[in-house]
Design a protein around this motif. Sequence first.
Motif, PDB file in Angstrom:
ATOM      1  N   GLU A   1       0.819  -1.112  -0.089  1.00 35.73           N
ATOM      2  CA  GLU A   1      -0.036   0.237   0.035  1.00 35.73           C
ATOM      3  C   GLU A   1       0.836   1.247  -0.020  1.00 35.73           C
ATOM      4  O   GLU A   1       0.553   2.171  -0.509  1.00 35.73           O
ATOM      5  N   LEU A   2       1.958   1.295   0.948  1.00 34.51           N
ATOM      6  CA  LEU A   2       3.036   2.423   1.101  1.00 34.51           C
ATOM      7  C   LEU A   2       3.384   2.562  -0.474  1.00 34.51           C
ATOM      8  O   LEU A   2       3.725   3.649  -0.882  1.00 34.51           O
ATOM      9  N   ILE A   3       3.854   1.548  -1.155  1.00 35.91           N
ATOM     10  CA  ILE A   3       4.550   1.725  -2.499  1.00 35.91           C
ATOM     11  C   ILE A   3       3.524   2.274  -3.364  1.00 35.91           C
ATOM     12  O   ILE A   3       3.899   3.221  -4.288  1.00 35.91           O
ATOM     13  N   ASP A   4       2.457   1.829  -3.320  1.00 38.86           N
ATOM     14  CA  ASP A   4       1.224   2.448  -4.204  1.00 38.86           C
ATOM     15  C   ASP A   4       0.969   3.811  -3.983  1.00 38.86           C
ATOM     16  O   ASP A   4       0.744   4.895  -4.831  1.00 38.86           O
ATOM     17  N   TRP A   5       1.104   4.186  -2.825  1.00 39.76           N
ATOM     18  CA  TRP A   5       0.967   5.825  -2.375  1.00 39.76           C
ATOM     19  C   TRP A   5       1.975   6.467  -2.795  1.00 39.76           C
ATOM     20  O   TRP A   5       1.706   7.819  -3.244  1.00 39.76           O
ATOM     21  N   VAL A   6       3.162   6.102  -2.661  1.00 40.86           N
ATOM     22  CA  VAL A   6       4.522   6.801  -3.292  1.00 40.86           C
ATOM     23  C   VAL A   6       4.176   7.120  -4.816  1.00 40.86           C
ATOM     24  O   VAL A   6       4.298   8.116  -5.322  1.00 40.86           O
ATOM     25  N   HIS A   7       3.971   5.963  -5.595  1.00 43.29           N
ATOM     26  CA  HIS A   7       3.591   6.058  -6.845  1.00 43.29           C
ATOM     27  C   HIS A   7       2.426   6.931  -7.309  1.00 43.29           C
ATOM     28  O   HIS A   7       2.766   7.763  -8.333  1.00 43.29           O
ATOM     29  N   ARG A   8       1.488   7.064  -6.648  1.00 49.07           N
ATOM     30  CA  ARG A   8       0.498   8.058  -7.084  1.00 49.07           C
ATOM     31  C   ARG A   8       0.730   9.272  -6.368  1.00 49.07           C
ATOM     32  O   ARG A   8      -0.078  10.203  -6.931  1.00 49.07           O
ATOM     33  N   GLY A   9       1.383   9.611  -5.499  1.00 49.40           N
ATOM     34  CA  GLY A   9       1.762  10.903  -5.019  1.00 49.40           C
ATOM     35  C   GLY A   9       1.007  11.272  -3.827  1.00 49.40           C
ATOM     36  O   GLY A   9       1.135  12.494  -3.386  1.00 49.40           O
ATOM     37  N   ASN A  10       0.592  10.407  -3.147  1.00 48.87           N
ATOM     38  CA  ASN A  10      -0.363  10.620  -1.954  1.00 48.87           C
ATOM     39  C   ASN A  10       0.638  11.129  -0.817  1.00 48.87           C
ATOM     40  O   ASN A  10       0.347  11.778  -0.147  1.00 48.87           O
ATOM     41  N   ILE A  11       1.868  10.272  -0.958  1.00 48.91           N
ATOM     42  CA  ILE A  11       2.973  10.791  -0.071  1.00 48.91           C
ATOM     43  C   ILE A  11       4.162  10.497  -0.887  1.00 48.91           C
ATOM     44  O   ILE A  11       4.123  10.291  -1.951  1.00 48.91           O
ATOM     45  N   ASN A  12       5.160  11.066  -0.392  1.00 50.56           N
ATOM     46  CA  ASN A  12       6.585  11.450  -1.065  1.00 50.56           C
ATOM     47  C   ASN A  12       7.428  10.894  -0.647  1.00 50.56           C
ATOM     48  O   ASN A  12       8.662  10.460  -1.224  1.00 50.56           O
ATOM     49  N   LEU A  13       7.529  10.055   0.809  1.00 52.26           N
ATOM     50  CA  LEU A  13       8.531   9.468   1.493  1.00 52.26           C
ATOM     51  C   LEU A  13       7.693   8.241   2.169  1.00 52.26           C
ATOM     52  O   LEU A  13       6.514   8.439   2.642  1.00 52.26           O
ATOM     53  N   ALA A  14       8.514   7.036   1.980  1.00 58.62           N
ATOM     54  CA  ALA A  14       7.755   5.974   2.832  1.00 58.62           C
ATOM     55  C   ALA A  14       9.169   5.290   3.461  1.00 58.62           C
ATOM     56  O   ALA A  14       9.995   4.885   2.770  1.00 58.62           O
ATOM     57  N   LEU A  15       8.871   4.694   4.750  1.00 58.08           N
ATOM     58  CA  LEU A  15      10.176   4.198   5.478  1.00 58.08           C
ATOM     59  C   LEU A  15       9.599   2.494   5.247  1.00 58.08           C
ATOM     60  O   LEU A  15       8.293   2.265   5.861  1.00 58.08           O
ATOM     61  N   LEU A  16      10.415   1.798   4.675  1.00 53.11           N
ATOM     62  CA  LEU A  16       9.986   0.324   4.621  1.00 53.11           C
ATOM     63  C   LEU A  16      10.955  -0.693   5.000  1.00 53.11           C
ATOM     64  O   LEU A  16      12.256  -0.047   5.072  1.00 53.11           O
ATOM     65  N   ALA A  17      10.669  -1.862   5.153  1.00 52.67           N
ATOM     66  CA  ALA A  17      11.596  -3.055   5.299  1.00 52.67           C
ATOM     67  C   ALA A  17      10.853  -4.246   5.129  1.00 52.67           C
ATOM     68  O   ALA A  17       9.687  -4.552   5.361  1.00 52.67           O
ATOM     69  N   PRO A  18      11.389  -4.910   4.418  1.00 55.96           N
ATOM     70  CA  PRO A  18      12.724  -4.560   3.622  1.00 55.96           C
ATOM     71  C   PRO A  18      12.539  -3.614   2.533  1.00 55.96           C
ATOM     72  O   PRO A  18      11.389  -3.268   1.954  1.00 55.96           O
ATOM     73  N   LEU A  19      13.653  -2.912   2.075  1.00 54.14           N
ATOM     74  CA  LEU A  19      13.636  -2.056   0.914  1.00 54.14           C
ATOM     75  C   LEU A  19      13.388  -2.793  -0.362  1.00 54.14           C
ATOM     76  O   LEU A  19      13.951  -3.679  -0.519  1.00 54.14           O
ATOM     77  N   PRO A  20      12.380  -2.122  -1.093  1.00 53.49           N
ATOM     78  CA  PRO A  20      12.090  -3.164  -2.423  1.00 53.49           C
ATOM     79  C   PRO A  20      13.499  -3.099  -3.154  1.00 53.49           C
ATOM     80  O   PRO A  20      14.150  -2.148  -3.462  1.00 53.49           O
ATOM     81  N   LYS A  21      13.989  -3.963  -4.177  1.00 54.56           N
ATOM     82  CA  LYS A  21      15.027  -4.047  -4.643  1.00 54.56           C
ATOM     83  C   LYS A  21      14.769  -3.318  -5.849  1.00 54.56           C
ATOM     84  O   LYS A  21      15.883  -2.393  -6.386  1.00 54.56           O
ATOM     85  N   GLU A  22      13.787  -3.620  -6.822  1.00 46.77           N
ATOM     86  CA  GLU A  22      13.505  -2.956  -7.971  1.00 46.77           C
ATOM     87  C   GLU A  22      12.183  -2.516  -8.178  1.00 46.77           C
ATOM     88  O   GLU A  22      11.395  -3.321  -8.292  1.00 46.77           O
ATOM     89  N   THR A  23      11.847  -1.443  -8.091  1.00 52.78           N
ATOM     90  CA  THR A  23      10.272  -0.910  -8.430  1.00 52.78           C
ATOM     91  C   THR A  23      10.355   0.295  -9.495  1.00 52.78           C
ATOM     92  O   THR A  23      11.006   1.110  -9.158  1.00 52.78           O
TER      93      THR A  23
END
Length: 301
Positions: free
Chosen positions: A131-153
Amino acid sequence: MELRQIKYFIEVAKREHVTEAANALHVAQSAVSRQIFNLEAELGVELFIREGRNVRLTPMGRIFLDHMEQAMNVINNALQVVEEYMEPERGTIHIGYTSSMASYLLPTAISAFRVQYPNVKFELNQGAYHELIDWVHRGNINLALLAPLPKETKGMEGSVLFHERIVALLPRNHSLATASSIKLNQLRTDAFIFFPEGFMLRDITLKACQQHGFQPDIAFEGADMDAVKGMVSAGLGVALVPEITLVDNIPRSAVKVPIVDPSIMRTVGVLVSEERKLLPTEKLFHTFLHHFFRRLEQYQK
């Protein structure tokens, strides 16, 4: 097509009710209905299916909503850039995070950041990993703290802040509770408490168990870190959790035990869009995060 029409459309789509949307917008219901009608007439398609006082999006309406939400995010970001250009130390940071970041990691980083920039505001958004990855993609948020960090998106850029261990959380009366460390397969006969499907922490721990010769007995699932800790503390099973979630917060009736075979690690990082520049204040925080965790890692060593 007017900006006002887009705002009205998004509010109606979100609430699926014209009257409720009008109340939220503080305008007359007739004004909202008229603008939606004008928008549909201009586009030449129906955006809503009317069902009495309720409405729901048509297939084309859902497609249009997705694009309009992204467009509004771009417009709002542009307005915020203008506001922050002269005073980035008084801006707002929109950041997303997973549940494992909530109790210690993010509050600690924000607290340290506000020592330097006390007037910066934060808009915090907790969500599931994808969900966080999608939010960054759509521009709902500009930063997301994730674990683990996606290798290639695609369209995303991630940077590692630090690596952390996954440890065992055991009930205090567990036979291994006094051990200085354990092997993972020593827990093969235990009942496990897991995060639900869709949580990356579940995938990490499940894969580790399977690679070491056993399928864990998942007796309970919990989407909240504190709930998982509580179930362990109540003696309902064992759990594998990020070590950082136990800093100053180990339940009274549970103990933390390191796992040495295998050593289970995960990356913690920050994800941003490659297609949008960070807002001035967010850029300050992004730079600060890397310096902060680099200093913390050096101190721990």
